[in-house]
Design a protein around this motif. Structure first.
Motif, PDB file in Angstrom:
ATOM      1  N   ASP A  94      73.633  76.493  -8.801  1.00 12.31           N
ATOM      2  CA  ASP A  94      72.502  77.377  -8.481  1.00 12.31           C
ATOM      3  C   ASP A  94      73.018  78.805  -8.246  1.00 12.31           C
ATOM      4  O   ASP A  94      74.195  79.008  -7.934  1.00 12.31           O
ATOM      5  CB  ASP A  94      71.803  76.907  -7.207  1.00 12.31           C
ATOM      6  N   THR A 146      74.851  79.148  -5.006  1.00 13.55           N
ATOM      7  CA  THR A 146      76.021  78.277  -4.803  1.00 13.55           C
ATOM      8  C   THR A 146      77.275  78.991  -5.303  1.00 13.55           C
ATOM      9  O   THR A 146      77.234  79.693  -6.312  1.00 13.55           O
ATOM     10  CB  THR A 146      75.835  76.950  -5.576  1.00 13.55           C
ATOM     11  N   HIS A 167      69.313  70.538  -8.343  1.00 13.35           N
ATOM     12  CA  HIS A 167      69.436  70.852  -6.910  1.00 13.35           C
ATOM     13  C   HIS A 167      69.831  69.608  -6.096  1.00 13.35           C
ATOM     14  O   HIS A 167      69.328  69.410  -4.972  1.00 13.35           O
ATOM     15  CB  HIS A 167      68.119  71.387  -6.349  1.00 13.35           C
ATOM     16  N   VAL A 227      72.357  68.322  -4.275  1.00  6.56           N
ATOM     17  CA  VAL A 227      72.897  68.297  -2.903  1.00  6.56           C
ATOM     18  C   VAL A 227      71.824  68.787  -1.917  1.00  6.56           C
ATOM     19  O   VAL A 227      71.602  68.174  -0.865  1.00  6.56           O
ATOM     20  CB  VAL A 227      74.180  69.159  -2.826  1.00  6.56           C
TER      21      VAL A 227
HETATM   22  N1  URA Z   1      73.522  70.693  -5.867  1.00  8.34           N
HETATM   23  C1  URA Z   1      72.681  71.712  -5.545  1.00  8.34           C
HETATM   24  O1  URA Z   1      71.708  71.525  -4.838  1.00  8.34           O
HETATM   25  N2  URA Z   1      72.980  72.937  -6.025  1.00  8.34           N
HETATM   26  C2  URA Z   1      74.061  73.209  -6.798  1.00  8.34           C
HETATM   27  O2  URA Z   1      74.282  74.354  -7.184  1.00  8.34           O
HETATM   28  C3  URA Z   1      74.920  72.139  -7.108  1.00  8.34           C
HETATM   29  C4  URA Z   1      74.631  70.887  -6.635  1.00  8.34           C
END
Ligand code: URA
Length: 248
Positions: free
Chosen positions: A101, A104, A187, A189
């Motif tokens: 993202d 990130t 998304h 994580v």
């Molecule tokens: N998980 C996420 O929510 N964002 C990322 O950028 C990578 C994995």
């Protein structure tokens, strides 16, 4: 691969010039002039430009330390692309093996080898990605243990019908954890922590397979042969075990 792609990958010609070259009858495949750019060719074929054999460049494998506020795409109106800091020739032939993202940070792998990036990103290959996650709500050891068990079992993300593959959580401080996952859902994580009542306020990818981020923010470097091979040979032991847990 297509003949026009092969010509681009083995000369300095861009796509337009490669097409012109093919149409003009300058390219032969196994001693036959070919003017159809979509013709499928293989590296074992004898492909010549005006009688000179064309050999494709070796694949490229790159590690980049992504900074916050950059995007993993070739162009974006709002944020600069990670490619803007990558001063290599023919960057348009490269793609990203597992996007991050915009907010990130951390390890991004870039290549022109489609099979290699498929191996890294396809969930069946159980290639482990390790994220350092900063959370808005502190976790005590007991709560962290509960979440660890839920992530190991797999959780259902909002709007999905298939639970996540087993993931491994390690508590570092009450607001900082390491999370290892073998998938790359949208998304993922952030949604996993949202599903257990928390919120991700910082996300940094440290490792993909056996490749560890070891360069400063904004820098990039080519991977060494060892790193490319090890990741080719993937899955690592944890990823394989994680998949076995799911299959039982
Ligand atoms: N998980 C996420 O929510 N964002 C990322 O950028 C990578 C994995």
């Amino acid at each position: 691969m297509r003949l026009d792609k092969y010509v681009c990958k083995s000369t300095d010609l861009n796509k337009r010039d490669a097409l012109a070259c093919i149409r003009a009858g300058q390219i032969s495949v196994n001693d036959v002039i070919i003017t159809e750019s979509a013709t499928q060719v293989h590296e074992n074929n004898l492909i010549e430009l005006n009688g000179q054999r064309l050999i494709t460049r070796p694949f490229r494998y790159i590690m980049l330390h992504k900074t916050a506020g950059t995007v993993c795409s070739n162009k974006d109106e709002t944020y600069p692309s990670i490619f803007s800091g990558l001063d290599v020739q023919k960057a348009e032939e490269l793609h990203i093996a597992g996007r991050l993202d915009a907010d990130t940070t951390g390890l991004v792998l870039i290549t022109d080898d489609g099979r290699w990036s498929y191996n890294l990103t396809h969930p069946n290959n159980a290639c482990r990605k390790v994220y350092r996650v900063t959370l808005s709500r502190p976790l005590c050891t007991e709560r962290a243990g509960i979440i660890k068990a839920r992530f190991l079992q797999g959780i259902l993300l909002q709007g999905e019908t298939v639970p996540t593959l087993p993931a491994d959580l390690t508590l570092i401080t009450p607001t900082e954890v390491l999370l290892s996952i073998t998938e790359g859902r949208f998304h993922q994580v952030k949604r996993m922590f949202s599903a257990v009542g928390n919120r991700v306020v910082g996300l940094h990818r440290e490792q993909v397979g056996s490749i560890r981020l070891d360069i400063k923010k904004g820098q990039w470097r080519y991977l060494g042969a060892n790193e490319i091979q090890l990741t080719h040979a993937h899955s690592d032991r944890w990823g394989t075990q994680a998949h076995q847990i799911r299959k039982i």
